[in-house]
Design an enzyme around this catalytic site. Structure first.
Site, PDB file in Angstrom:
ATOM      1  N   ARG A 194     -49.179 119.448  62.388  1.00 44.96           N
ATOM      2  CA  ARG A 194     -50.041 120.536  61.936  1.00 44.96           C
ATOM      3  C   ARG A 194     -51.069 120.867  63.018  1.00 44.96           C
ATOM      4  O   ARG A 194     -51.345 120.047  63.904  1.00 44.96           O
ATOM      5  CB  ARG A 194     -50.779 120.134  60.655  1.00 44.96           C
ATOM      6  CG  ARG A 194     -49.882 119.790  59.476  1.00 44.96           C
ATOM      7  CD  ARG A 194     -50.700 119.322  58.288  1.00 44.96           C
ATOM      8  NE  ARG A 194     -49.885 119.041  57.119  1.00 44.96           N
ATOM      9  CZ  ARG A 194     -49.399 117.841  56.800  1.00 44.96           C
ATOM     10  NH1 ARG A 194     -49.651 116.802  57.601  1.00 44.96           N
ATOM     11  NH2 ARG A 194     -48.688 117.667  55.719  1.00 44.96           N
TER      12      ARG A 194
ATOM     13  N   LYS B  76     -52.984 114.979  56.257  1.00 41.93           N
ATOM     14  CA  LYS B  76     -53.759 115.293  55.065  1.00 41.93           C
ATOM     15  C   LYS B  76     -54.107 114.022  54.317  1.00 41.93           C
ATOM     16  O   LYS B  76     -53.354 113.054  54.307  1.00 41.93           O
ATOM     17  CB  LYS B  76     -52.961 116.240  54.152  1.00 41.93           C
ATOM     18  CG  LYS B  76     -52.843 117.662  54.704  1.00 41.93           C
ATOM     19  CD  LYS B  76     -52.139 118.560  53.710  1.00 41.93           C
ATOM     20  CE  LYS B  76     -52.111 120.002  54.205  1.00 41.93           C
ATOM     21  NZ  LYS B  76     -51.440 120.899  53.247  1.00 41.93           N
TER      22      LYS B  76
ATOM     23  N   HIS C 206     -48.350 127.212  62.233  1.00 37.48           N
ATOM     24  CA  HIS C 206     -47.595 126.838  61.030  1.00 37.48           C
ATOM     25  C   HIS C 206     -46.157 127.344  61.106  1.00 37.48           C
ATOM     26  O   HIS C 206     -45.225 126.680  60.634  1.00 37.48           O
ATOM     27  CB  HIS C 206     -48.276 127.372  59.773  1.00 37.48           C
ATOM     28  CG  HIS C 206     -47.605 126.891  58.517  1.00 37.48           C
ATOM     29  ND1 HIS C 206     -47.679 125.576  58.092  1.00 37.48           N
ATOM     30  CD2 HIS C 206     -46.822 127.528  57.612  1.00 37.48           C
ATOM     31  CE1 HIS C 206     -46.989 125.436  56.979  1.00 37.48           C
ATOM     32  NE2 HIS C 206     -46.451 126.605  56.666  1.00 37.48           N
TER      33      HIS C 206
ATOM     34  N   ARG D  63     -44.316 124.899  63.115  1.00 37.63           N
ATOM     35  CA  ARG D  63     -44.015 123.714  62.288  1.00 37.63           C
ATOM     36  C   ARG D  63     -42.795 124.011  61.409  1.00 37.63           C
ATOM     37  O   ARG D  63     -41.904 123.179  61.255  1.00 37.63           O
ATOM     38  CB  ARG D  63     -45.240 123.371  61.453  1.00 37.63           C
ATOM     39  CG  ARG D  63     -45.063 122.220  60.455  1.00 37.63           C
ATOM     40  CD  ARG D  63     -46.438 121.895  59.856  1.00 37.63           C
ATOM     41  NE  ARG D  63     -46.374 121.147  58.610  1.00 37.63           N
ATOM     42  CZ  ARG D  63     -46.275 119.817  58.529  1.00 37.63           C
ATOM     43  NH1 ARG D  63     -46.199 119.087  59.626  1.00 37.63           N
ATOM     44  NH2 ARG D  63     -46.253 119.213  57.358  1.00 37.63           N
TER      45      ARG D  63
ATOM     46  N   HIS E 292     -44.846 114.848  54.656  1.00 36.82           N
ATOM     47  CA  HIS E 292     -44.928 115.307  53.272  1.00 36.82           C
ATOM     48  C   HIS E 292     -44.893 114.119  52.317  1.00 36.82           C
ATOM     49  O   HIS E 292     -44.223 113.122  52.576  1.00 36.82           O
ATOM     50  CB  HIS E 292     -43.755 116.238  52.941  1.00 36.82           C
ATOM     51  CG  HIS E 292     -43.883 117.598  53.540  1.00 36.82           C
ATOM     52  ND1 HIS E 292     -42.811 118.446  53.731  1.00 36.82           N
ATOM     53  CD2 HIS E 292     -44.968 118.277  53.992  1.00 36.82           C
ATOM     54  CE1 HIS E 292     -43.225 119.579  54.270  1.00 36.82           C
ATOM     55  NE2 HIS E 292     -44.534 119.495  54.447  1.00 36.82           N
TER      56      HIS E 292
ATOM     57  N   TYR F  47     -38.254 124.470  53.311  1.00 32.94           N
ATOM     58  CA  TYR F  47     -37.691 124.800  54.626  1.00 32.94           C
ATOM     59  C   TYR F  47     -36.174 124.944  54.586  1.00 32.94           C
ATOM     60  O   TYR F  47     -35.563 125.284  55.595  1.00 32.94           O
ATOM     61  CB  TYR F  47     -38.056 123.712  55.642  1.00 32.94           C
ATOM     62  CG  TYR F  47     -39.536 123.555  55.853  1.00 32.94           C
ATOM     63  CD1 TYR F  47     -40.253 124.484  56.605  1.00 32.94           C
ATOM     64  CD2 TYR F  47     -40.238 122.490  55.306  1.00 32.94           C
ATOM     65  CE1 TYR F  47     -41.619 124.348  56.791  1.00 32.94           C
ATOM     66  CE2 TYR F  47     -41.593 122.353  55.494  1.00 32.94           C
ATOM     67  CZ  TYR F  47     -42.279 123.276  56.238  1.00 32.94           C
ATOM     68  OH  TYR F  47     -43.626 123.147  56.422  1.00 32.94           O
TER      69      TYR F  47
END
Length: 297
Positions: free
Chosen positions: A148, A172, A242, A245, A268, A277
């Site tokens: 990211r 995150k 993004h 990514r 994730h 995706y």
């Protein structure tokens, strides 16, 4: 004794491991609702509101031309707050119990094609000097690691290990993950580090990516860099970190990577996040299937 808001802040920071930016966004939403409630219902405490009052706030936000996405984000803040009050037994029933999010259009991210990436690298050629070498490395790291924008900006010198060809990023909720680095990218990193060490002054020495003045890169700079680079080869409306990514994940899946591996590389927490995706990969799969099946000859 701490107020419920202060306790909620601690909960988000210490237990949920949310970033300072996310915590402040949640608390700002709650304070906006408090103000609305005080002005319109003369009620100081939002611990005892009913859904009708929340619904009135939603109507007010929509009347202010806020998008459904923005309204849903504010509702998510409230929902988390009341869930926390339930958990700590401050309330018995959440006023958000029957709330349903507003409908939002599904935005399909269109990745860059492999040809666009090849064309760009041919145009860039062999960069010369600190800034050109850094900028190409930024593009290549996004494309070959899927990290990211915030992860790249906050990449630390100590977390780049060229003896093992890996980088460690902080994702995150402060979750660390290790990403492999291709040998060709390791060579570029060595070249960048050589140029970096020759700078006159380095202020933010702990950060891997810095400006010519030795300062950590900003989010806006990185966005502009990617937009500028891909404007040379792509007519897509959105050209951002993004999208790169997204391109990383799509190209891996198109070339046979399994979903679980891509999930781990992207950081994730669930497969559901990674599955967004797969629509492009499905299109590629259909093409391969159509080209290869004997009945289609």
């Amino acid at each position: 004794m701490k107020s419920n808001k202060d306790a909620f802040r601690d909960y988000l920071q210490l237990e949920k491991k949310y970033s300072v930016h996310t915590v402040n966004a949640y608390l700002n939403d709650i304070e906006f609702f408090e103000t609305f409630n005080r002005v319109n219902f003369e009620q100081e405490s939002i611990e005892k509101v009913n859904y009708g009052q929340i619904r009135s706030w939603i109507v007010s936000l929509v009347d202010q031309n806020l998008s459904n996405v923005s309204v849903n984000r504010k509702m998510a803040s409230l929902k988390s707050f009341y869930k926390f009050l339930l958990k700590t037994k401050q309330i018995e029933v959440s006023p958000m119990l029957k709330h349903k999010a507003l409908k939002t259009p599904k935005i399909v991210q269109i990745p860059f094609s492999e040809k666009e990436l090849t064309d760009l690298m041919q145009q860039v050629g062999s960069p010369v000097g600190f800034e050109e070498i850094r900028d190409k490395l930024v593009v290549d790291l996004f494309y070959t690691t899927g990290m990211r924008r915030a992860e790249l900006i906050h990449l630390m010198m100590r977390n780049v290990d060229l003896s093992s060809n890996i980088v460690k990023v902080l994702g995150k909720r402060n979750k660390e993950r290790i990403i492999p680095v291709l040998p060709i990218i390791a060579d570029q990193i060595n070249l960048y580090l050589k140029e970096r060490s020759a700078l006159d002054e380095i202020v933010d020495d702990d950060y891997f990516f810095i400006s010519k003045k030795g300062l950590k890169l900003s989010e806006s700079f990185v966005y502009r860099l990617i937009n500028s680079y891909f404007s040379r080869v792509s007519e897509k409306v959105k050209k951002s970190p993004h999208v790169l990514r997204h391109t990383f994940a799509t190209h891996l899946l198109n070339n046979g990577a399994d979903l679980n591996s891509v999930k781990e590389l992207l950081g994730h927490s669930s497969l559901a996040s990674t599955q967004v995706y797969t629509h492009n990969s499905l299109a590629e799969l259909k093409k391969v299937y159509g080209d290869a099946h004997p009945r289609n000859k």
